[in-house]
Design a protein around this motif. Sequence first.
Motif, PDB file in Angstrom:
ATOM      1  N   ALA A 106       0.833  -1.211   0.000  1.00 49.15           N
ATOM      2  CA  ALA A 106       0.000   0.000   0.000  1.00 49.15           C
ATOM      3  C   ALA A 106       0.860   1.251   0.000  1.00 49.15           C
ATOM      4  O   ALA A 106       0.589   2.213  -0.738  1.00 49.15           O
ATOM      5  N   MET A 107       1.917   1.273   0.832  1.00 49.96           N
ATOM      6  CA  MET A 107       2.806   2.430   0.868  1.00 49.96           C
ATOM      7  C   MET A 107       3.506   2.625  -0.465  1.00 49.96           C
ATOM      8  O   MET A 107       3.659   3.749  -0.953  1.00 49.96           O
ATOM      9  N   LEU A 128       7.684  -0.193   8.829  1.00 51.60           N
ATOM     10  CA  LEU A 128       7.726   0.869   9.832  1.00 51.60           C
ATOM     11  C   LEU A 128       8.786   0.610  10.903  1.00 51.60           C
ATOM     12  O   LEU A 128       8.825   1.293  11.915  1.00 51.60           O
ATOM     13  N   GLY A 129       9.633  -0.365  10.683  1.00 49.81           N
ATOM     14  CA  GLY A 129      10.705  -0.697  11.614  1.00 49.81           C
ATOM     15  C   GLY A 129      11.320  -2.015  11.223  1.00 49.81           C
ATOM     16  O   GLY A 129      10.738  -2.774  10.436  1.00 49.81           O
ATOM     17  N   VAL A 212      12.813  -3.131   3.679  1.00 53.94           N
ATOM     18  CA  VAL A 212      12.029  -2.046   3.094  1.00 53.94           C
ATOM     19  C   VAL A 212      11.449  -1.185   4.205  1.00 53.94           C
ATOM     20  O   VAL A 212      10.892  -1.691   5.184  1.00 53.94           O
ATOM     21  N   THR A 213      11.572   0.115   4.072  1.00 58.37           N
ATOM     22  CA  THR A 213      11.087   1.032   5.101  1.00 58.37           C
ATOM     23  C   THR A 213      10.510   2.282   4.450  1.00 58.37           C
ATOM     24  O   THR A 213      10.945   2.691   3.367  1.00 58.37           O
ATOM     25  N   MET A 214       9.541   2.892   5.120  1.00 63.58           N
ATOM     26  CA  MET A 214       8.990   4.156   4.643  1.00 63.58           C
ATOM     27  C   MET A 214       9.688   5.346   5.287  1.00 63.58           C
ATOM     28  O   MET A 214       9.349   6.491   4.995  1.00 63.58           O
ATOM     29  N   ALA A 215      10.686   5.091   6.151  1.00 59.60           N
ATOM     30  CA  ALA A 215      11.285   6.162   6.942  1.00 59.60           C
ATOM     31  C   ALA A 215      11.815   7.299   6.084  1.00 59.60           C
ATOM     32  O   ALA A 215      11.656   8.479   6.421  1.00 59.60           O
ATOM     33  N   ALA A 245       5.268   5.065  13.245  1.00 60.87           N
ATOM     34  CA  ALA A 245       4.485   5.744  12.215  1.00 60.87           C
ATOM     35  C   ALA A 245       4.082   7.138  12.682  1.00 60.87           C
ATOM     36  O   ALA A 245       4.112   8.104  11.898  1.00 60.87           O
ATOM     37  N   ALA A 246       3.720   7.260  13.955  1.00 62.20           N
ATOM     38  CA  ALA A 246       3.326   8.561  14.488  1.00 62.20           C
ATOM     39  C   ALA A 246       4.484   9.543  14.449  1.00 62.20           C
ATOM     40  O   ALA A 246       4.293  10.739  14.190  1.00 62.20           O
TER      41      ALA A 246
END
Length: 321
Positions: A106-107, A128-129, A212-215, A245-246
């Motif tokens: 999704a990201m 996310l981690g 894989v990360t969204m950071a 995520a926050a």
Amino acid sequence: MPPSRHHVQHLTVHGHQRAFVQVGQGPVLLLLHGLGCDHTTWSPVIDGLAEHYTVIAPDLLGHGLSDKPRADYSVGGYANGVRDLLTVLGIDKVTVVGHSFGGGVAMQFAYQFPERTERMILVASGGLGPEVTPAIRAITTPGFQQAMGLLTLPGVRHVGTAGLRTLAALPTAATRDLGEVADIYDSFKDPRARAAIRHVVSAVVDWKGQIVTMADRAYLTEAMPMCVVWGRDDLVIPVRHARNAAALAPKARVEIIARSGHFPHKDHPERFVEVVHDFVRDTRPATYSRARWRRLLKNGPTSPAGSVAQVVPLAAADAGA
């Protein structure tokens, strides 16, 4: 996997058959399942969501009733495949909802195709981690295919799945998700499914954990409403990743569901539907602007100082509902 409660349709895209469920009318929700699962993981919430939305729940390539070819099983490849399925269906824009590995897809979908993404809802999401259960890391080890071939022989598999489902019935948080684990284990009887899952995991996990990360791209969510939902007792991906995520996306809404594990949409389906509906109703769909996207990319991440994510505990669940 369990029999589907909904009519399964099939389309051939790039020569491969894709299975999916389409139910309801209204704005489109795209539901992306996790590793080793299929669209049936969403069965407890599809009908409730379909009261307000058009729900599209595909079996990702290599999963469920979709084909399991030797193919690109990267998150980018999956995002492309989902885009192409939506295009064939004549759907331009969606609110994308991703669970676990599906959250990573999704990201990636939202990143690759912001012009087609109105909102993003991440459910116990990867990306996310680094931490992940050792059972998933084990899939990347040499000999997994051979060992699982032995463990999925008919007699062994039946005993194993029965044992997991018996443990899942115990009133403890530690065994809550084992019913879903039993379904995934049972799906590994198909060597094509085992091979596909190994390719998927190898693309996103190594011996240290998630790759894989969204950071590094979380700042792009400034242009898109985002909600994060997590089970407080998640033993697959720790609930502290919701706090990550926050921190990464301070404008995101975060929902922590008590007495819930890695599958909050199955543990508390009515509340999950309510969370999704409230979020969609209370937010404006993202409007893609190439100029704004270029500006965000050019400026890069900025300090989140002064911004606080909206963290919303589920009071009803906390109170014993």
